[in-house]
Design a protein around this motif. Structure first.
Motif, PDB file in Angstrom:
ATOM      1  N   LEU C 693       0.818  -1.206   0.000  1.00 12.27           N
ATOM      2  CA  LEU C 693       0.000   0.000   0.000  1.00 12.27           C
ATOM      3  C   LEU C 693       0.851   1.254   0.000  1.00 12.27           C
ATOM      4  CD1 LEU C 693      -2.407  -1.487   2.611  1.00 12.27           C
ATOM      5  CD2 LEU C 693      -2.924  -1.133   0.202  1.00 12.27           C
ATOM      6  N   HIS C 694       2.122   1.096   0.262  1.00 13.14           N
ATOM      7  CA  HIS C 694       3.007   2.264   0.215  1.00 13.14           C
ATOM      8  C   HIS C 694       4.073   2.020  -0.842  1.00 13.14           C
ATOM      9  CE1 HIS C 694       4.472   5.997   1.998  1.00 13.14           C
ATOM     10  NE2 HIS C 694       5.624   5.599   1.508  1.00 13.14           N
ATOM     11  N   THR C 696       6.694   4.174  -2.172  1.00 12.56           N
ATOM     12  CA  THR C 696       8.032   4.761  -2.254  1.00 12.56           C
ATOM     13  C   THR C 696       8.908   4.258  -1.119  1.00 12.56           C
ATOM     14  OG1 THR C 696       7.469   6.625  -0.849  1.00 12.56           O
ATOM     15  CG2 THR C 696       7.065   6.868  -3.223  1.00 12.56           C
ATOM     16  N   LEU C 697      10.199   4.555  -1.255  1.00 20.79           N
ATOM     17  CA  LEU C 697      11.189   4.080  -0.287  1.00 20.79           C
ATOM     18  C   LEU C 697      11.416   5.108   0.815  1.00 20.79           C
ATOM     19  CD1 LEU C 697      12.759   1.536   0.010  1.00 20.79           C
ATOM     20  CD2 LEU C 697      14.489   2.409  -1.515  1.00 20.79           C
ATOM     21  N   MET C 698      10.751   6.269   0.712  1.00 14.29           N
ATOM     22  CA  MET C 698      10.871   7.334   1.724  1.00 14.29           C
ATOM     23  C   MET C 698      12.332   7.722   1.943  1.00 14.29           C
ATOM     24  SD  MET C 698       7.776   7.904   2.429  1.00 14.29           S
ATOM     25  CE  MET C 698       7.752   8.913   3.894  1.00 14.29           C
ATOM     26  N   GLY C 699      13.126   7.602   0.898  1.00 13.05           N
ATOM     27  CA  GLY C 699      14.529   8.014   1.004  1.00 13.05           C
ATOM     28  C   GLY C 699      15.343   7.129   1.918  1.00 13.05           C
ATOM     29  N   TYR C 802       9.499  -0.857  -5.251  1.00 12.79           N
ATOM     30  CA  TYR C 802       9.546   0.542  -4.816  1.00 12.79           C
ATOM     31  C   TYR C 802       9.674   1.468  -6.003  1.00 12.79           C
ATOM     32  CZ  TYR C 802      10.410  -1.320  -0.143  1.00 12.79           C
ATOM     33  OH  TYR C 802      10.310  -1.997   1.048  1.00 12.79           O
ATOM     34  N   LYS C 826       9.082  17.511   7.985  1.00 10.20           N
ATOM     35  CA  LYS C 826       7.700  17.041   7.859  1.00 10.20           C
ATOM     36  C   LYS C 826       7.263  17.101   6.398  1.00 10.20           C
ATOM     37  CE  LYS C 826       3.188  18.790   9.271  1.00 10.20           C
ATOM     38  NZ  LYS C 826       3.183  19.795   8.184  1.00 10.20           N
ATOM     39  N   MET C 829       9.056  14.625   4.046  1.00 10.83           N
ATOM     40  CA  MET C 829       8.572  13.257   4.215  1.00 10.83           C
ATOM     41  C   MET C 829       7.207  13.096   3.550  1.00 10.83           C
ATOM     42  SD  MET C 829      10.583  11.331   5.170  1.00 10.83           S
ATOM     43  CE  MET C 829      12.039  10.885   6.023  1.00 10.83           C
ATOM     44  N   GLU C 833       6.224  10.598  -0.014  1.00 10.91           N
ATOM     45  CA  GLU C 833       5.253   9.505  -0.068  1.00 10.91           C
ATOM     46  C   GLU C 833       4.718   9.274  -1.476  1.00 10.91           C
ATOM     47  OE1 GLU C 833       2.178   9.476   2.841  1.00 10.91           O
ATOM     48  OE2 GLU C 833       3.523   9.933   4.517  1.00 10.91           O
TER      49      GLU C 833
END
Lengths: 174, 463, 1021
Positions: C693-694, C696-699, C802, C826, C829, C833
């Motif tokens: 459901l998510h 990306t790798l969020m860096g 990803y 914030k 991040m 997403e």
């Protein structure tokens, strides 16, 4: 064998205290005192020995601690050592930190329960035990002092009447 | 009289012109009297809730944990949230009776009995969850160190969950005996007053034949003191160990060394709030205003305020440490708490636990019964959300983004939670009808020192 | 009359007035019953301790005891062999080499057979066979309980003999009537079968054999024929490629029969500092695009332009069709092609003869070594024009008989309704089919054919490369092969097996042993054939290129890794198999770019429990309309839509499998490109079953480590501090590697075997064969769409996918670090997403990492999971009480919980709930009960079997002998399993490779699964 006792009743703890002191001063033997709540200093006045129940608690605690150490050493190290998350099950001391919480719990468990059991045994408290207080009011607001009679009944009664008692009874005690 | 001296500055803890006998009568009244309508209403409601929850539990056990809202990423949610919440509540009683006893706080005597009752009942609720949250309840005995037929199948003493088993069971049983021992003289009182033969039978059974000998009183006080001494570290250890469930894990947001003190403070916080909730009702219902005074409520409120602030500090510290650690997973875990999909839960927690208790700085508010009642409820809501936030928001987004997901409860989750609340009140209401809700023996012993009338009299003498 | 029979009691009755007879009449017993002796004597009665009450007690007790004794456990019947077959040892698996050829997938496989049941498909590595997800799953299709179970005529069961005689008679009538007989088959590539059809022609005259591929490669075949004189498909040896330019060819998917990933992966793993460069022009996000170094998203119409321009620039011809901004990309690609010369290749998936010719021409210009025209492949033979003609003839009533084998035109034809109408006009319609398909329902005769695991046969996958199909189990049902029927009709009495053997001995084997060939499953005949060179007028070709005009979306149809052309739609493993790109199961859907979605008000969002919902739209392509959900797909070219074929089957399907919509309806003139697609957004929503459901790798750069070839080759860099950073901690005020610090003395792991699994992120194309292999090997349950929506998939092995937020993952990390301050952090991040418009993609297979310091083990209260002597993290299912603590504490989230009873539960009506489906279960692996945790065991049953085998043969385990289901299924060699205590094992060196890293190393879990850093070739020429 049966013995005669005089039961002097008081309706105030302070009066009771004085009475107890006087009675002992008059070299009468106080069989027992029943109070509805703990009257501080009474045991001193009666000359009761300190209870040693706290010491037993300490010893029980030690037993619990040793038991837990033995148990965990046997289970985790000796009987069936497993590689659990790489923890060093081959050495009790390396693995010990994970055992501390249970060592503590077991010590408390043993100390608390065995002490309470001892207390119940010593004071003869257990389910279905018949209550032996001479008068139901002793759990309400009456304080009863039992003094043993050895042939000097009248003298004793008259003495006690002077101690501010509200009621006096002479009974056989078994 | 000097032996009963107490500084005039101290407020009386027993109000009105009371004799020993009055105390007896008034404490015995709820037990001997008939239940009023209010009681029956309350009882039937909680019984209904309890039965509903029971049904939900049976359904869960029959069908599978899948009937809850859990998933591969969020393996715990309401179950353990409720568990920790109830354990927390279960701390106040022992704390009041043990710690305050050690500190010789006389004001405890009015409330310790009910507080301990509450402790025991809520720990019962708490104990329920670790059991029913198991996928195979019927094998629950595996968590006890019982070998198999070959003698070599043992539990894992490295597991915080096993520590829990020991901690919770020790705590429950020890507080039970502590409570019961304290009850003996009061049961005896009821026994000796009882007129109905059945009542007499029961109370003589439960009072273990207590008579009130001087020696027994001596032992009694010693035992109480030692038990208090044992219970104090115990109560701290229990929530410490509960917090280990999380603190010893590797999940960001769980793996935090601040947890033990923070959890204990939280426990006291929620526990005292619950005590307030219950006592404010009880003093009205069984008219015991004379023994559970504004003074008591105020003191409780002060403790709530302090512990609330401690918890607040813990929250802030967590955030700071997360930032300071420089670990991106930690940082994100807390960012996600405050701004992620579950931010609403986080801010409910914040407002209920950190902001609301601050009102207690104002004497006017902390002495207002109604207000204290409201706050006590708010605090308990807040504390439930604290556990929810810790458990769910940490799990639902942890290390690998591929596994991130969300949790939402099913009606079964809700039913079970409501059920335990029902169960709790069923027990408490029954207790209020059949137990001496005030440790009358102890109260009698402080009557002369802290009784209203005696104080007036004595202070009169002094000038 | 029987009533007045007289029975004699004694001779006395002869005597009229006998006292005895008289007494006998009156009292029943001849002598008095001595009751008084018994009841009379008081004292014995009183003496006996047994009172009446006691007696009743005893009665009660015995009854209770009896009834208790009656309660027994359920009786499990296990029937021993009456006569044990010599070749079956109970508990020991047999392997048979055979070949899967269902017209869509062609693979040389080994079949694992236990106690006579085929339970698993493995690639036949001795002959470089490889398997994809569908081939792996095909074993379950064998046990499909809804298969055709016998021959039917007009829906009524009949015997084979009747069927054959009736059909034979009808055929003769038709022959008499002089009407043509059409034989419609899928690609069989079977020399013997072709011979039999020829024989049919000899018997009945004018038999017209039409080959029909549901998903057609006709254009490519025509192009190849035009240029090389043979109707076949060129083979590509991507391992020799330095530069690969693909224009809309998903050659890692099912393009031209697929099976190129092995070669491709060989070229992708950097060796001596070299790896291939892959440039992909495409509109859908495909596996090939996801693996490409450079991916350019563009609409189908632009693809055609790009190809034309590419040809022009390569040949220096007149550069037509200016297409900014792609011009630059194309010339760059061209430059690199030129540079690589014969080591370059161009492939295209555009379904147009001329486009295909262009690609071939470019490769000719390059004189490419990658393309192999000498030994072409026969995995597609379909001819669109002839199929179209056949349908027309049928409707015109010009077809006497239609005999179909292994095709389902009533479902797969865009003009299925026409076909069905035509079918009514045909005098005799016969459908050979394994399943109860839409076509079967419409045909007069439905003849049940066996599964390939029950059949004989031969396949010529490519020129000179002959494969044998052999049965591995007695036919489960009353089925017969198409070939047997042909023999019967042509009056040939030999069985197809005999015929096949004879054929091979005569034609193929050239004197070598039949048994050997059967054992190997493959016979490769040497002797190369010369290539016919036909000159083509490229000018004309360029002119004839199709031009897609018209506004609206351009629809690009494709086949999914899971369901392919839809033959195995009733296979729960494949339905639940998450698509490698979208990670969505149980569905097909329109893929749309974010931009288009926003423009049209199409939404995708997550509901309260995380599950994905998407808007429904009404898609209209030249007249046909279908309601479809939309999945917003990063990397989808603006203005294009993607839609998967193979879904929406209706006949012979379990109700749970009735998923998706039939996209063949839009597959007009067999072209995957369809212009003028319009959508109308509906108010309703669709519920997706998405396992990730998510996106990306969020860096988080340490999860999938990526670098580029230049950096990788730069020997001046210390990998541990640059492109393969290792976590460090401070110890005694010195910075040391985190993994070198330990709280306790470690266990000695140097003795015996210690298993490691290496996963090369460069070689992994995300094909997912391992996922299905794991399913089959470990009896992983299927949980169904609803449970998947609740994030409760049970896959032990998952392939995380990803997307980057920036153009690549490296820039994601930079972006993350740039976000300073609370708000900065914030917002960054929050932004991270969302995936980029055209993101770079990473695949990461994740299974239990078998940590030496496993967090899951320490927290289990009952010690149900602990570490094995050989490095495996083991689950004791019987001990597990299901606290789920281990799953919570697993940083990799690989533990799976049995939320319900998944086997023998009508709520989960999949293969574990029907007697036939259960036959696929692996007897070496427990079927887990409700309420226990399960997870990857590193196939401990396989490693133990290997060890025991070695023991029996009295030898040490050989180097590289250990295997797991996933490593075995991995055709790209991305997964390598072995024993790190054996220095020769391949995995040992891999574990020490400078690309090697552990997932989330900083936690200190010490995993036994090691990943290899992904290297991208970003060198622009």
């Amino acid at each position: 064998m049966s013995s005669k006792v005089v039961q002097a009743m008081y309706n105030d703890d302070d009066i009771l205290m004085d009475a107890v002191k006087e009675t002992r001063a008059a070299k009468h033997h106080i069989e027992e005192v029943y109070t509805p709540f703990p009257v501080h200093g009474l045991e001193k006045a009666m000359g009761l020995k300190d209870t040693r129940i706290a010491i037993t608690a300490f010893m029980y605690g030690c037993v619990g601690f040793c038991f837990s150490v033995w148990m965990m050493n046997y289970i985790m190290i000796e009987d069936w050592p497993q590689d659990i998350g790489g923890k060093p099950s081959f050495s009790f001391f390396l693995n010990m930190p994970s055992f501390v919480p249970i060592m503590f719990e077991m010590s408390v468990f043993f100390a608390a329960h065995l002490m309470v059991i001892t207390f119940y045994m010593r004071s003869k408290l257990w389910p279905f035990k018949k209550a032996e207080n001479p008068d139901p009011r002793t759990t309400d607001d009456m304080f009863v002092m039992e003094v043993t009679v050895d042939g000097n009944e009248d003298e004793l009664v008259s003495f006690l009447e002077k101690t501010g008692t509200v009621e006096i009874k002479v009974t056989e005690k078994h | 009289m000097s032996s009963h001296y107490e500084a005039p500055i101290r407020k009386p803890l027993v109000i009105g012109d009371k004799s020993y006998h009055d105390i007896t009568v008034e404490v015995a009244a709820p037990v001997e009297g008939k239940a009023n309508k209010l009681w029956w209403v309350a009882f039937s409601i909680s019984l209904a809730a309890f039965l509903w929850g029971l049904g939900a539990i049976i359904y869960t056990i029959g069908t599978g944990i899948g009937v809850w809202g859990l998933n591969k990423t969020v393996g715990w949610a309401w179950d353990i949230t409720n568990f920790v919440w109830w354990v927390g509540i279960g701390h106040a009683g022992t704390l009041i009776s043990a710690v305050l006893l050690l500190f010789r706080q006389k004001w405890r005597m009015g409330i310790n009995r009910s507080a301990e009752a509450m402790t025991i009942f809520s720990v019962v609720q708490a104990g329920l969850f670790p059991v029913i949250h198991m996928g195979r309840v019927w094998d629950a005995h595996y968590v006890l160190p019982i070998p198999n037929q070959f003698g070599t199948l043992w539990t894992n003493f490295n597991s915080p969950l096993l520590w829990d088993v020991f901690a919770i069971s020790t705590y429950l049983s020890v507080s039970l005996v502590f409570w019961w021992t304290g009850l003996l003289p009061d049961f005896a009182m009821l026994r000796d007053r009882a007129v109905k033969p059945f009542q007499k039978k029961i109370y003589s059974l439960v009072s273990f034949g207590w008579t009130g000998r001087a020696k027994d009183w001596q032992r009694f006080e010693e035992v109480s003191l030692v038990l208090a001494g044992l219970a104090t570290p115990l109560v701290l250890s229990v929530h410490t160990i509960v917090s280990f469930d999380f603190a010893t894990s590797v999940i960001p947001g769980w793996h935090t060394t601040i947890f033990p003190p923070y959890f204990v403070a939280g426990a006291v916080f929620s526990g005292f709030a619950m005590v307030n909730t219950l006592l404010i009702i009880m003093r009205k219902v069984s008219n015991l205003e004379a023994y559970i005074t504004k003074q008591h409520i105020e003191l409780m409120n002060i403790i709530i305020m302090i512990t609330g602030s401690i918890v607040g500090c813990a929250y802030i510290t967590e955030l700071f440490i997360a930032w300071y650690s420089g670990v991106e997973y930690e940082q994100y875990a807390f960012l996600n708490r405050a701004t992620g999909p579950y931010a609403w839960a986080y801010w409910i927690m914040m407002s209920c636990n950190v902001f609301s208790p601050q009102f207690m700085w104002f004497k006017k508010l902390r002495t207002s019964i109604m207000f204290s009642f409201v706050i006590s409820i708010v605090v308990n809501i807040g504390m439930w959300f604290e556990r929810f936030v810790i458990i769910v928001t940490s799990l639902h987004r942890d290390y690998l983004p591929s596994s991130w997901t969300m949790f939402s409860p099913t009606f079964v989750d809700i039913a079970i939670y409501v059920g335990t609340i029902g169960f709790f009140f069923v027990l408490f209401l029954l207790y209020a009808r059949t137990f001496p809700v005030i440790a009358q023996a102890e109260v009698k012993s402080i009557l002369k020192s802290s009784g209203d009338n005696y104080k007036k009299l004595r202070d009169g003498n002094h000038e | 009359m029987a009533s007045n029979k007289k029975y004699w009691k004694s001779v006395e009755e002869l005597n009229e007035n006998s006292s005895i007879v008289d007494t006998l009449k009156h009292n029943e017993f001849v002598e008095e019953i001595p009751t008084d002796d018994f009841l009379g004597d008081k004292e014995s009665l009183e003496a006996s301790s047994t009172t009446r009450r006691d007696f009743l007690k005893y009665v009660g007790f015995t009854t209770a005891a009896a009834s208790l004794a009656a309660c027994e456990g359920p009786v499990v019947k296990s029937i021993p062999y009456v006569i044990q077959p010599d070749d079956i040892i109970p508990g020991v698996a047999d392997y048979y080499a055979t070949t899967m050829a269902d017209g869509f997938d062609f693979a040389n496989v080994l079949v694992k057979v236990r106690e006579g049941r085929p339970i698993k498909i493995e690639p036949n590595k001795e002959v470089n066979g490889s398997t994809n997800a569908r081939v792996q799953a095909s074993v379950l299709s064998l046990y499909d309980s809804l298969r055709l179970r016998g021959p039917k005529a007009d829906g009524q069961d009949i015997s084979w003999d009747e069927a054959n005689s009736q059909i034979g008679a009808k055929l003769n009538e038709i022959k008499a009537a002089g009407l043509p007989i059409a034989v419609l088959t899928g690609t069989m590539a079977s020399p013997s079968t072709n011979k039999l059809i020829a024989a049919l022609n000899d018997t009945f005259g004018n038999v017209n054999h039409v080959v029909y591929d549901a998903v057609s490669e006709s254009a490519a075949l025509d192009a190849f024929e035009a240029m090389y004189g043979e109707r076949a498909l060129p083979d590509y040896k991507f391992e020799n490629a330095e530069v690969i330019v693909s224009v809309g060819a998903d050659f890692l998917g099912d393009w031209q029969g697929g099976d190129f990933e092995a070669g491709y992966a060989k070229g992708r793993v950097p060796k001596k500092g070299k790896m291939s460069r892959h440039i992909q022009f495409e509109s859908n996000m495909t596996l090939s695009g996801a693996n490409a170094d450079k991916r350019i998203a563009l609409t189908p119409s632009d693809q055609i332009k790009v190809l034309a321009r590419l040809y022009a620039t390569m040949t220096g011809g007149p550069v037509t069709m200016e297409i900014t901004p792609l011009t630059e990309a194309v010339s760059k690609a061209a430059a690199q092609l030129k540079k690589a010369g014969s080591k370059a290749v161009v492939v295209t998936g555009i379904q147009d003869k001329n486009a295909q010719l262009l690609a071939l021409a470019i490769n000719k210009v390059l004189n490419s070594e990658v393309i192999d025209v000498a030994a072409p492949r026969y995995v597609r033979e379909g001819n669109d024009t002839r199929v179209a003609a056949l349908v027309a003839d049928m409707n015109a009533g010009k077809v006497g008989a239609l005999i179909m084998n292994g095709v389902n035109p009533a479902y797969t034809l865009p003009n299925a309704d026409e076909f069905v109408a035509g079918l009514e006009k045909v005098q005799l319609s016969v459908a050979f089919s394994m399943q109860d398909t839409e076509t079967v329902a419409k045909s007069q005769y439905a003849l049940a054919t066996p599964h390939y695991l029950e059949s004989w046969g031969d396949v010529q996958i490519k020129k000179g490369h002959y494969s044998l199909v052999q049965p591995t189990i007695q036919p489960l049902f009353d089925t017969r092969q198409f070939q047997d029927a042909l023999l019967a009709w042509t009056g040939n009495t030999t069985s197809y097996y005999e015929y096949l053997k004879a054929e091979w001995n005569a034609e193929v084997l050239g004197g070598t042993s039949w048994n050997q060939a059967l054992h190997d499953g493959v016979f490769a005949s040497e002797g190369t054939s010369e290539v016919a060179e036909v000159s083509v007028d490229m000018g004309a070709v360029l002119g004839a290129l199709p031009v897609m005009r018209g506004e609206g979306f351009q629809l690009n149809l494709y086949t999914k890794t899971g369901l392919g052309d839809g033959q195995q739609a009733n296979n729960p493993w494949l339905q639940e198999f998450p698509d490698p790109i979208t990670r969505t199961s149980w569905d097909n859907y329109l893929t749309m770019s974010k931009a288009d979605a926003d423009a049209n008000g199409v939404v995708n969002y997550n509901v309260a429990n995380g599950a994905l919902n998407g808007s429904l739209v009404e898609l209209t392509v030249n007249g046909k309309t279908e309601v479809l959900p939309v999945y917003v797909q990063p990397g989808q070219a603006k203005g294009s839509l993607g839609l998967a074929l193979g879904y929406g089957r209706t006949n012979g399907m379990k109700s749970e499998m009735l998923t998706g919509k039939n996209a063949y309806a839009f597959y007009n003139d067999f072209n995957t490109f369809q212009g003028n697609a319009t959508i109308k957004v509906l108010s309703e929503e669709h519920e997706f079953a998405c396992v990730q459901l998510h996106n990306t790798l969020m860096g988080r750069g340490d999860i999938v480590k990526e670098t580029d070839l230049a950096t990788y080759n730069d020997s001046s860099l210390d990998s541990k501090h640059t492109w393969n950073k290792v976590p460090v901690v401070s110890m005694d005020h010195k910075e040391v590697e985190a993994t070198s610090v330990d709280l306790w003395d470690a266990f000695d792991r140097s003795v015996g075997h210690h298993f490691n699994l290496s996963i090369d992120l460069n070689a992994c194309t995300g094909c997912g064969a391992c996922v299905i292999a794991c399913h089959a090997e470990n009896n992983v349950p299927v949980v169904g769409k609803e449970e998947i929506r609740k994030s409760r998939d049970m896959h032990w092995l998952r392939i995380d996918r990803y997307y980057s937020h920036e153009e690549d993952f490296g820039s994601d990390v930079e972006k993350k670090l740039a976000g300073t301050g609370v708000n900065g952090y914030k917002d960054t991040m929050a932004e991270l997403e969302d995936p980029a418009e055209n993101p770079s993609v990473a695949f990461q297979p994740v299974m239990c990492q078998h940590c030496n310091h496993a967090p899951c083990e320490t927290v289990c209260p009952v010690a149900a999971t602990s570490h094995g002597r050989q490095g495996q993290n083991q689950m004791a299912y019987n001990r597990c009480v299901g606290t789920r603590y281990c799953a919570n504490n697993c940083p990799y989230k690989v533990r799976r919980f049995n939320w319900f009873k998944y086997a023998e539960n009508s709520e989960f009506d999949y293969n574990m709930n029907d007697d036939l489906g259960k036959m696929v279960l692996n007897p070496d692996v427990t079927v887990r009960s409700r309420g226990v945790m399960e997870k990857c065991s590193m196939c401990i049953q396989m490693t133990q079997a290997t060890i025991l085998k070695a023991k029996k043969e009295g030898r040490p385990v050989n180097t590289n002998e250990f295997e797991t289901a996933c490593s075995n299924a991995c055709s790209t060699g991305a997964m390598v399993f072995g024993d790190v205590n054996n220095k020769e094992d391949k995995v040992t060196s891999l574990a020490e490779d400078k690309r090697a890293y552990h997932l989330l190393e900083h936690i200190g879990t010490r995993p036994n699964v090691v990943y290899q850093v992904k290297v991208k070739n970003t060198t622009e020429a």
